[in-house]
Scaffold this motif. Structure first.
Motif, short mmCIF file in Angstrom:
data_model
loop_
_atom_site.label_atom_id
_atom_site.label_comp_id
_atom_site.label_asym_id
_atom_site.label_seq_id
_atom_site.Cartn_x
_atom_site.Cartn_y
_atom_site.Cartn_z
N ALA A 93 0.83 -1.20 0.00
CA ALA A 93 0.00 0.00 0.00
C ALA A 93 0.86 1.25 0.00
N LEU A 94 1.91 1.24 0.79
CA LEU A 94 2.82 2.37 0.85
C LEU A 94 3.54 2.58 -0.48
N PHE A 95 3.99 1.48 -1.07
CA PHE A 95 4.65 1.54 -2.37
C PHE A 95 3.71 2.14 -3.42
N LEU A 96 2.50 1.63 -3.47
CA LEU A 96 1.53 2.14 -4.46
C LEU A 96 1.19 3.60 -4.18
N GLY A 97 1.04 3.95 -2.92
CA GLY A 97 0.77 5.35 -2.59
C GLY A 97 1.88 6.27 -3.07
N LYS A 98 3.13 5.87 -2.85
CA LYS A 98 4.27 6.68 -3.30
C LYS A 98 4.32 6.76 -4.81
N VAL A 99 4.08 5.63 -5.48
CA VAL A 99 4.09 5.61 -6.95
C VAL A 99 3.04 6.57 -7.50
N PHE A 100 1.90 6.64 -6.84
CA PHE A 100 0.82 7.52 -7.31
C PHE A 100 0.89 8.92 -6.72
N LEU A 102 1.31 10.07 -3.49
CA LEU A 102 0.79 10.41 -2.17
C LEU A 102 1.93 10.62 -1.18
N ASP A 103 1.77 11.55 -0.29
CA ASP A 103 2.72 11.77 0.79
C ASP A 103 2.27 10.89 1.93
N CYS A 104 2.83 9.67 2.01
CA CYS A 104 2.34 8.71 2.99
C CYS A 104 3.49 8.01 3.70
N ILE A 105 3.18 7.48 4.88
CA ILE A 105 4.12 6.70 5.68
C ILE A 105 3.39 5.46 6.15
N GLY A 106 4.12 4.52 6.76
CA GLY A 106 3.50 3.31 7.27
C GLY A 106 3.89 3.07 8.71
N TYR A 107 3.04 2.36 9.44
CA TYR A 107 3.32 1.97 10.81
C TYR A 107 3.20 0.47 10.89
N ASN A 108 4.24 -0.21 11.32
CA ASN A 108 4.26 -1.66 11.40
C ASN A 108 3.46 -2.12 12.61
N LYS A 130 1.87 -8.48 -8.74
CA LYS A 130 0.61 -8.02 -9.34
C LYS A 130 0.51 -6.49 -9.27
N ALA A 131 0.95 -5.91 -8.17
CA ALA A 131 0.91 -4.45 -8.04
C ALA A 131 1.77 -3.79 -9.12
N LEU A 132 2.96 -4.33 -9.34
CA LEU A 132 3.83 -3.78 -10.39
C LEU A 132 3.21 -3.93 -11.77
N LEU A 133 2.60 -5.09 -12.01
CA LEU A 133 1.94 -5.30 -13.30
C LEU A 133 0.76 -4.35 -13.47
N ASP A 134 0.02 -4.12 -12.40
CA ASP A 134 -1.10 -3.17 -12.45
C ASP A 134 -0.60 -1.76 -12.80
N ILE A 135 0.52 -1.37 -12.19
CA ILE A 135 1.10 -0.06 -12.49
C ILE A 135 1.52 0.00 -13.95
#
Length: 149
Positions: A93-100, A102-108, A130-135
């Motif tokens: 989710a963080l990866f996709l947010g950054k690719v699109f 978004l200014d986002c961070i994650g909390y484990n 799949k996420a990379l293929l979707d992008i």
């Protein structure tokens, strides 16, 4: 005999390429997102006020699995300590947010180890591909609920 060996070698080569590609994808996402993931709640910057908690399996008795319980417990803690206003989870989710953009961070939120962790890691690797293929295919996510105005 020669044809059988040729087919076997070619098959092994293709399997090897797929394995290398899978590892590269996992490594790219791991490296790309590691800077933006916080493991200690006190380190989360105060200007991030929305949390996204992605689901996980709910047991037949209606109870959340450990994966989901850990995520929900972390979100509740963040909310109660007034660190987030809205709650929603991570690497993909963080990866996709950054690719699109978004200014986002994650909390484990995971406290692991989990009984099914190996299975989940494998599932996550496939989901990352799949996420990379979707992008790459410019596939837009399906919006189920329209945002509030």
């Amino acid at each position: 005999m020669k044809i059988g060996r040729f087919v076997m070698r070619k098959s092994m080569f293709i399997v090897g390429l797929i394995a290398v590609f899978t590892l590269i994808v996992a490594l790219i996402i791991q490296v790309f997102t590691s800077y933006y993931i916080y493991n200690y709640q006190g380190n989360i910057p105060s200007d991030y006020r929305v949390a996204v908690v992605f689901g996980a399996k709910v047991q037949a008795n209606g109870q959340p699995t450990r994966f989901l319980k850990d995520r929900l417990d972390a979100a509740i803690r963040l909310y109660k300590e007034d660190q987030v206003d809205v709650i929603y989870h991570l690497k993909r989710a963080l990866f996709l947010g950054k690719v699109f953009g978004l200014d986002c961070i994650g909390y484990n939120a995971d406290s692991g180890p989990y009984k099914t962790e190996g299975k989940q890691i494998f599932r996550e690797i496939l989901a990352n591909i799949k996420a990379l293929l979707d992008i790459g295919n410019e596939r837009a996510p399906e919006v189920i609920i329209a945002p509030k105005k």
